[in-house]
Design a protein around this motif. Structure first.
Motif, PDB file in Angstrom:
ATOM      1  N   TYR A 123       0.813  -1.211   0.000  1.00 51.30           N
ATOM      2  CA  TYR A 123       0.000   0.000   0.000  1.00 51.30           C
ATOM      3  C   TYR A 123       0.849   1.265   0.000  1.00 51.30           C
ATOM      4  CZ  TYR A 123      -3.461   3.408   1.576  1.00 51.30           C
ATOM      5  OH  TYR A 123      -4.279   4.510   1.680  1.00 51.30           O
ATOM      6  N   GLN A 124       0.653   2.103  -0.987  1.00 46.81           N
ATOM      7  CA  GLN A 124       1.257   3.427  -1.168  1.00 46.81           C
ATOM      8  C   GLN A 124       2.770   3.445  -1.256  1.00 46.81           C
ATOM      9  OE1 GLN A 124      -0.214   6.695   1.113  1.00 46.81           O
ATOM     10  NE2 GLN A 124      -2.245   6.508   0.237  1.00 46.81           N
ATOM     11  N   ASN A 125       3.409   2.335  -1.552  1.00 46.01           N
ATOM     12  CA  ASN A 125       4.865   2.355  -1.673  1.00 46.01           C
ATOM     13  C   ASN A 125       5.324   3.016  -2.966  1.00 46.01           C
ATOM     14  OD1 ASN A 125       7.221   1.760  -0.180  1.00 46.01           O
ATOM     15  ND2 ASN A 125       7.723   0.198  -1.672  1.00 46.01           N
ATOM     16  N   ASP A 126       4.419   3.232  -3.919  1.00 48.87           N
ATOM     17  CA  ASP A 126       4.778   3.947  -5.134  1.00 48.87           C
ATOM     18  C   ASP A 126       4.946   5.444  -4.893  1.00 48.87           C
ATOM     19  OD1 ASP A 126       4.959   1.874  -7.016  1.00 48.87           O
ATOM     20  OD2 ASP A 126       2.778   1.768  -7.131  1.00 48.87           O
ATOM     21  N   PHE A 127       4.599   5.909  -3.697  1.00 53.26           N
ATOM     22  CA  PHE A 127       4.698   7.334  -3.380  1.00 53.26           C
ATOM     23  C   PHE A 127       5.917   7.682  -2.540  1.00 53.26           C
ATOM     24  CE2 PHE A 127       0.088   7.121  -4.276  1.00 53.26           C
ATOM     25  CZ  PHE A 127       0.094   8.016  -5.335  1.00 53.26           C
ATOM     26  N   VAL A 128       6.976   6.932  -2.679  1.00 60.25           N
ATOM     27  CA  VAL A 128       8.212   7.223  -1.973  1.00 60.25           C
ATOM     28  C   VAL A 128       9.067   8.064  -2.912  1.00 60.25           C
ATOM     29  CG1 VAL A 128      10.262   6.230  -0.897  1.00 60.25           C
ATOM     30  CG2 VAL A 128       8.065   5.083  -0.677  1.00 60.25           C
ATOM     31  N   PHE A 129       9.245   9.356  -2.562  1.00 64.75           N
ATOM     32  CA  PHE A 129       9.962  10.259  -3.452  1.00 64.75           C
ATOM     33  C   PHE A 129      11.336  10.653  -2.929  1.00 64.75           C
ATOM     34  CE2 PHE A 129       5.430  11.215  -4.231  1.00 64.75           C
ATOM     35  CZ  PHE A 129       5.378  10.766  -5.537  1.00 64.75           C
ATOM     36  N   SER A 130      11.472  10.806  -1.626  1.00 65.87           N
ATOM     37  CA  SER A 130      12.717  11.342  -1.080  1.00 65.87           C
ATOM     38  C   SER A 130      13.762  10.269  -0.811  1.00 65.87           C
ATOM     39  CB  SER A 130      12.430  12.115   0.214  1.00 65.87           C
ATOM     40  OG  SER A 130      11.853  11.243   1.167  1.00 65.87           O
ATOM     41  N   SER A 131      13.383   9.015  -0.876  1.00 64.36           N
ATOM     42  CA  SER A 131      14.336   7.930  -0.641  1.00 64.36           C
ATOM     43  C   SER A 131      13.926   6.720  -1.467  1.00 64.36           C
ATOM     44  CB  SER A 131      14.365   7.567   0.847  1.00 64.36           C
ATOM     45  OG  SER A 131      13.100   7.067   1.237  1.00 64.36           O
ATOM     46  N   LYS A 132      14.770   5.703  -1.443  1.00 63.07           N
ATOM     47  CA  LYS A 132      14.423   4.470  -2.155  1.00 63.07           C
ATOM     48  C   LYS A 132      13.333   3.744  -1.384  1.00 63.07           C
ATOM     49  CE  LYS A 132      18.552   3.404  -4.665  1.00 63.07           C
ATOM     50  NZ  LYS A 132      18.461   2.499  -5.760  1.00 63.07           N
ATOM     51  N   PRO A 133      12.496   2.980  -2.090  1.00 67.53           N
ATOM     52  CA  PRO A 133      11.486   2.189  -1.389  1.00 67.53           C
ATOM     53  C   PRO A 133      12.145   1.200  -0.427  1.00 67.53           C
ATOM     54  CG  PRO A 133      11.066   2.207  -3.753  1.00 67.53           C
ATOM     55  CD  PRO A 133      12.399   2.840  -3.535  1.00 67.53           C
ATOM     56  N   THR A 134      11.444   0.876   0.618  1.00 69.46           N
ATOM     57  CA  THR A 134      11.961  -0.064   1.605  1.00 69.46           C
ATOM     58  C   THR A 134      11.982  -1.469   1.011  1.00 69.46           C
ATOM     59  OG1 THR A 134       9.733  -0.269   2.458  1.00 69.46           O
ATOM     60  CG2 THR A 134      11.184   1.291   3.573  1.00 69.46           C
ATOM     61  N   PRO A 135      12.873  -2.326   1.482  1.00 71.16           N
ATOM     62  CA  PRO A 135      12.947  -3.692   0.954  1.00 71.16           C
ATOM     63  C   PRO A 135      11.639  -4.447   1.177  1.00 71.16           C
ATOM     64  CG  PRO A 135      14.856  -3.197   2.311  1.00 71.16           C
ATOM     65  CD  PRO A 135      13.891  -2.069   2.489  1.00 71.16           C
ATOM     66  N   SER A 136      11.220  -5.155   0.163  1.00 68.11           N
ATOM     67  CA  SER A 136       9.980  -5.921   0.305  1.00 68.11           C
ATOM     68  C   SER A 136      10.260  -7.211   1.066  1.00 68.11           C
ATOM     69  CB  SER A 136       9.382  -6.229  -1.065  1.00 68.11           C
ATOM     70  OG  SER A 136      10.123  -7.229  -1.713  1.00 68.11           O
ATOM     71  N   LEU A 137       9.265  -7.647   1.811  1.00 74.94           N
ATOM     72  CA  LEU A 137       9.379  -8.920   2.529  1.00 74.94           C
ATOM     73  C   LEU A 137       9.496 -10.065   1.535  1.00 74.94           C
ATOM     74  CD1 LEU A 137       6.660  -8.342   5.287  1.00 74.94           C
ATOM     75  CD2 LEU A 137       9.134  -8.009   5.473  1.00 74.94           C
ATOM     76  N   TYR A 138       8.801  -9.938   0.412  1.00 75.77           N
ATOM     77  CA  TYR A 138       8.865 -10.972  -0.622  1.00 75.77           C
ATOM     78  C   TYR A 138      10.306 -11.154  -1.097  1.00 75.77           C
ATOM     79  CZ  TYR A 138       7.341 -13.828  -4.565  1.00 75.77           C
ATOM     80  OH  TYR A 138       7.156 -14.867  -5.454  1.00 75.77           O
ATOM     81  N   ALA A 139      10.991 -10.046  -1.360  1.00 80.64           N
ATOM     82  CA  ALA A 139      12.385 -10.122  -1.802  1.00 80.64           C
ATOM     83  C   ALA A 139      13.280 -10.685  -0.698  1.00 80.64           C
ATOM     84  CB  ALA A 139      12.881  -8.752  -2.236  1.00 80.64           C
ATOM     85  N   MET A 140      12.999 -10.313   0.542  1.00 81.47           N
ATOM     86  CA  MET A 140      13.812 -10.802   1.662  1.00 81.47           C
ATOM     87  C   MET A 140      13.677 -12.311   1.851  1.00 81.47           C
ATOM     88  SD  MET A 140      13.186  -7.744   4.428  1.00 81.47           S
ATOM     89  CE  MET A 140      14.221  -8.443   5.718  1.00 81.47           C
TER      90      MET A 140
END
Length: 184
Positions: A123-140
């Motif tokens: 939810y709303q992770n596409d609205f991260v402008f000032s930094s990189k998106p946080t690591p996804s749990l799926y990727a982890m």
């Protein structure tokens, strides 16, 4: 009629997009496209094996909780011992708090150790402008014990309602058995 899983070309583009933005490695065959989260949750409910118990972060997730409750699930809040754990790590509260890396690692370790399923709502992770998106749990987790839910309703017109689900490893065979029963 179109593919019940969603158009293959769109699924390929979504796979490429989430690989670049969320570090999620998957194929188009791992993605299911739907018209909103509730449709995808109903499909997901049909392929989840094990105990019918889910935990949500707060009671604010009433639509999702009701969907699972209607399917016979016991709904809990903030209960890490539930078989299924629904989280929004990039948007934990209405104030936009993000789950810390320490908490993410703890949650991933707990889910893998106890064979719990994590449902990661992006939810709303596409609205991260000032930094990189946080690591996804799926990727982890490399797709082990984790399902990823994403949507374009915040970046496109909400009426378009394009949402997607990335199935966890090993879940595709179960989905193939039931996919023709659901129209996305």
């Amino acid at each position: 009629y179109p593919d019940a899983q969603g158009e293959e070309d769109l699924r390929k583009e979504i796979a490429d997009h989430i690989r670049k933005t969320r570090n999620i490695i998957c194929t188009a065959d791992d993605i299911v496209i739907g018209a909103g989260y509730q449709n995808l949750l109903q499909i997901l409910i049909a392929v989840i094996k094990g105990e019918k118990e889910i935990s949500f972060p707060t009671a604010n997730f009433s639509d999702g909780a009701k969907t699972f409750q209607n399917a016979g699930y016991k709904v809990n809040f903030r209960d890490k011992d539930s078989h299924v754990i629904y989280v929004t790590p990039a948007y934990m509260t209405k104030y936009g708090e993000v789950m810390t890396m320490k908490r993410r690692r703890e949650l991933v370790d707990h889910a893998l150790r106890n064979d719990h399923l994590l449902i990661e709502d992006d939810y709303q992770n596409d609205f991260v402008f000032s930094s990189k998106p946080t690591p996804s749990l799926y990727a982890m987790t490399g797709g082990e014990n984790t399902v990823f839910l994403g949507s374009f309703s915040r970046v496109l017109l909400p009426s378009i309602r394009i949402s997607f689900l990335v199935l966890k490893r090993g879940m595709r065979a179960e989905y193939e058995k039931i996919k023709m029963l659901y129209t996305t």
